[in-house]
Design an enzyme around this catalytic site. Structure first.
Site, PDB file in Angstrom:
ATOM      1  N   GLY A   8       0.840  -1.209   0.000  1.00  0.00           N
ATOM      2  CA  GLY A   8       0.000   0.000   0.000  1.00  0.00           C
ATOM      3  C   GLY A   8       0.867   1.247   0.000  1.00  0.00           C
ATOM      4  O   GLY A   8       0.499   2.286   0.552  1.00  0.00           O
ATOM      5  N   GLY A  11      -0.437   4.737  -0.957  1.00  0.00           N
ATOM      6  CA  GLY A  11      -1.634   5.216  -0.264  1.00  0.00           C
ATOM      7  C   GLY A  11      -1.332   6.324   0.738  1.00  0.00           C
ATOM      8  O   GLY A  11      -0.202   6.815   0.838  1.00  0.00           O
ATOM      9  N   ARG A  37      -2.150   3.038  -7.530  1.00  0.00           N
ATOM     10  CA  ARG A  37      -1.737   4.371  -7.999  1.00  0.00           C
ATOM     11  C   ARG A  37      -0.288   4.309  -8.468  1.00  0.00           C
ATOM     12  O   ARG A  37       0.489   3.533  -7.931  1.00  0.00           O
ATOM     13  CB  ARG A  37      -1.758   5.389  -6.846  1.00  0.00           C
ATOM     14  CG  ARG A  37      -3.138   5.773  -6.354  1.00  0.00           C
ATOM     15  CD  ARG A  37      -2.980   6.745  -5.173  1.00  0.00           C
ATOM     16  NE  ARG A  37      -4.272   7.123  -4.619  1.00  0.00           N
ATOM     17  CZ  ARG A  37      -4.469   7.509  -3.366  1.00  0.00           C
ATOM     18  NH1 ARG A  37      -3.464   7.584  -2.516  1.00  0.00           N
ATOM     19  NH2 ARG A  37      -5.672   7.835  -2.933  1.00  0.00           N
ATOM     20  N   ASP A  53       0.315  -6.834  -6.163  1.00  0.00           N
ATOM     21  CA  ASP A  53      -1.080  -6.994  -5.758  1.00  0.00           C
ATOM     22  C   ASP A  53      -1.060  -7.968  -4.585  1.00  0.00           C
ATOM     23  O   ASP A  53      -0.599  -9.107  -4.734  1.00  0.00           O
ATOM     24  CB  ASP A  53      -1.879  -7.568  -6.938  1.00  0.00           C
ATOM     25  CG  ASP A  53      -3.364  -7.707  -6.629  1.00  0.00           C
ATOM     26  OD1 ASP A  53      -3.726  -7.799  -5.431  1.00  0.00           O
ATOM     27  OD2 ASP A  53      -4.156  -7.738  -7.591  1.00  0.00           O
ATOM     28  N   TYR A 142     -15.980  -3.069   5.887  1.00  0.00           N
ATOM     29  CA  TYR A 142     -14.653  -2.597   6.295  1.00  0.00           C
ATOM     30  C   TYR A 142     -14.367  -3.047   7.741  1.00  0.00           C
ATOM     31  O   TYR A 142     -13.301  -3.607   8.028  1.00  0.00           O
ATOM     32  CB  TYR A 142     -14.636  -1.066   6.197  1.00  0.00           C
ATOM     33  CG  TYR A 142     -13.353  -0.416   6.630  1.00  0.00           C
ATOM     34  CD1 TYR A 142     -12.191  -0.550   5.888  1.00  0.00           C
ATOM     35  CD2 TYR A 142     -13.309   0.374   7.785  1.00  0.00           C
ATOM     36  CE1 TYR A 142     -11.020   0.080   6.276  1.00  0.00           C
ATOM     37  CE2 TYR A 142     -12.145   1.008   8.174  1.00  0.00           C
ATOM     38  CZ  TYR A 142     -10.995   0.859   7.418  1.00  0.00           C
ATOM     39  OH  TYR A 142      -9.841   1.486   7.806  1.00  0.00           O
ATOM     40  N   LYS A 146     -11.574  -5.547   9.346  1.00  0.00           N
ATOM     41  CA  LYS A 146     -10.582  -5.076  10.325  1.00  0.00           C
ATOM     42  C   LYS A 146     -10.607  -5.937  11.588  1.00  0.00           C
ATOM     43  O   LYS A 146      -9.557  -6.298  12.123  1.00  0.00           O
ATOM     44  CB  LYS A 146     -10.812  -3.594  10.663  1.00  0.00           C
ATOM     45  CG  LYS A 146     -10.400  -2.650   9.537  1.00  0.00           C
ATOM     46  CD  LYS A 146      -8.914  -2.772   9.202  1.00  0.00           C
ATOM     47  CE  LYS A 146      -8.451  -1.848   8.094  1.00  0.00           C
ATOM     48  NZ  LYS A 146      -7.072  -2.068   7.678  1.00  0.00           N
TER      49      LYS A 146
HETATM   50  N1  SER Z   1     -10.266   6.467   7.907  1.00  0.00           N
HETATM   51  C1  SER Z   1     -10.922   5.209   7.774  1.00  0.00           C
HETATM   52  C2  SER Z   1     -12.176   5.317   7.010  1.00  0.00           C
HETATM   53  O1  SER Z   1     -12.825   6.335   7.137  1.00  0.00           O
HETATM   54  C3  SER Z   1     -11.216   4.614   9.115  1.00  0.00           C
HETATM   55  O2  SER Z   1     -10.214   3.776   9.492  1.00  0.00           O
HETATM   56  O3  SER Z   1     -12.528   4.421   6.330  1.00  0.00           O
END
Ligand code: SER
Length: 318
Positions: A8, A11, A37, A53, A142, A146
C-alpha cells in the site's frame, strides 16, 4: 528490522511512512510496493519500488525472498465507504491479502504491522472512552475485515509465533496523499476546499464527533510499536490510539480562526453518516501509552495550523 517491505506504498499512510523509514533505515533497506496508484518520483527513485497486488501470494513471496525482508508494514486495504460499495472486493483485498502476507511472514520469519481502525468497533461498543478490550460487532464490511484482521494477526502470533503488531487508527489527516474513500475523509477534504473555495459541503452532520490523528503521529505510532521490545506487549494486536476527538463543527471553528470567511454547508450522505454513527466518539488509549509509550504530539489547533501552512504552500506552487 533490517529490510522492510511496505505494501500500500502509494496510499495515504504508505507515502508518508516510507520516507521516514528510509531516513532511519537507509533507502535501499525499505521496499515500497504499490498497486493501484502510480508512485511519485521521490517514492519510486529514492529506493526500491515494485508493483505488487497483495492477492498474489507468490508475488509477495518473491519480493520478500529477493530483498531478504524481515519486517512488513502491510498497509494495502480498501477504506470504509469503498468497501460498502464493493464488499466482496473488500474481503478479497483486506482479508485474503492479509492471509497471504501472514503466510509469507510465517515461512520467512518476518514481523508484521497491521493497521486496524476505529471501524473495528460497532454500534454495541461503548462510544465514549471506548476500552481496549470491549464488544466488537462492526456492521460494515470494512469493520468486519478489520476485526477479522485483528483476530488473524492474534492467531498467527499465538499459533505460529509470527511477531504481529497493530494499532486501531482513528481518522487520519494529512496533506501529501489524499485518502481514498473513507468516512473520515471530510477532515482532509475540508482543508482543500477552505483554501481553494472558502467553503465546503460536508457529507457528515455537524455534530458527528470521531477520533482523529495527524499523520506524523500515525507514522510515529507504527514505527514506535514495531521497534519496541515485544516482551512489553500484553495486547498483541489492535491497540487503541488517538490524538483528538472532534466534529465537523469543531474543525470548522478552528479553520475559521485562520480563514474567518470560511463557511460549511451540510449535505449528509446517509451511507457514510451511518458508518460514522456506528464508530466510537473517543477511544481510551491508555493501554498503548502504558505498554509501549504511545504519546501523540498534535492536537486540533496544531493540526489545523500545520495543515493550512503546508497545503497552502503546495497549492501555490502546483
Ligand atoms: N479512515 C478510515 C475510514 O474512514 C477509518 O479507518 O474508512
Amino acid at each position: 528490522m533490517k529490510n522492510i517491505l511496505v505494501t500500500g506504498a502509494t496510499g495515504q499512510i504508505g507515502s508518508e511512512l516510507i520516507p521516514v523509514l528510509r531516513d532511519k533505515y537507509g533507502n535501499q533497506a525499505v521496499v515500497a510496493a504499490g498497486h493501484s496508484r502510480d508512485p511519485d518520483t521521490e517514492l519510486a527513485e529514492a529506493g526500491p519500488f515494485c508493483k505488487l497486488d497483495v492477492r498474489d501470494a507468490a508475488g509477495i513471496e518473491q519480493v520478500v525472498a529477493h530483498y531478504r525482508i524481515d519486517a512488513i508494514f502491510h498497509l494495502a486495504s480498501l477504506l470504509s465507504a469503498v468497501a460498502e460499495r464493493e464488499p466482496q472486493l473488500a474481503w478479497d483485498i483486506n482479508i485474503n491479502g492479509l492471509i497471504n502476507v501472514l503466510d509469507v511472514a510465517r515461512g520467512r520469519g518476518c514481523a508484521v504491522f497491521f493497521p486496524s481502525s476505529i471501524g473495528a468497533f460497532g454500534p454495541l461498543t461503548p462510544a465514549e472512552n471506548t476500552p481496549q478490550d470491549t464488544i466488537q460487532h462492526p456492521n460494515t464490511m470494512y469493520g468486519i475485515t478489520k476485526v477479522s484482521g485483528e483476530l488473524l494477526c492474534g492467531y498467527y502470533h499465538k499459533r505460529y509465533g509470527v511477531d504481529t503488531r497493530g494499532v486501531r487508527y482513528p481518522g487520519l489527516i494529512s496533506y501529501k496523499t489524499p485518502p481514498g474513500g473513507g468516512t473520515t475523509d471530510y477532515a482532509v477534504e475540508i482543508f482543500y476546499s477552505a483554501l481553494k473555495h472558502g467553503r465546503y459541503e460536508c457529507f457528515l452532520a455537524a455534530d458527528t464527533r470521531l477520533d482523529m490523528m495527524y499523520m506524523p503521529d500515525a507514522i510515529e505510532a507504527a514505527i514506535r510499536l514495531m521497534e519496541c521490545d515485544g516482551q512489553r506487549l500484553m495486547h498483541r494486536n489492535g491497540y487503541n490510539v488517538t490524538a483528538m476527538s472532534f466534529s465537523p463543527a469543531d474543525i470548522t471553528r478552528e479553520i475559521k480562526k485562520h480563514i474567518p470567511d470560511f463557511t460549511v454547508d451540510y449535505k449528509v450522505d446517509p451511507v457514510r453518516q451511518g458508518i460514522a454513527d456506528s464508530w466510537p466518539r473517543h477511544m481510551d488509549d491508555s493501554v498503548a501509552r502504558k505498554e509501549w509509550g504511545w504519546q501523540p504530539q498534535f492536537d486540533l489547533p496544531d493540526t489545523v495550523a500545520d495543515m493550512l501552512q503546508h497545503l497552502s504552500n503546495r497549492l501555490t506552487t502546483s
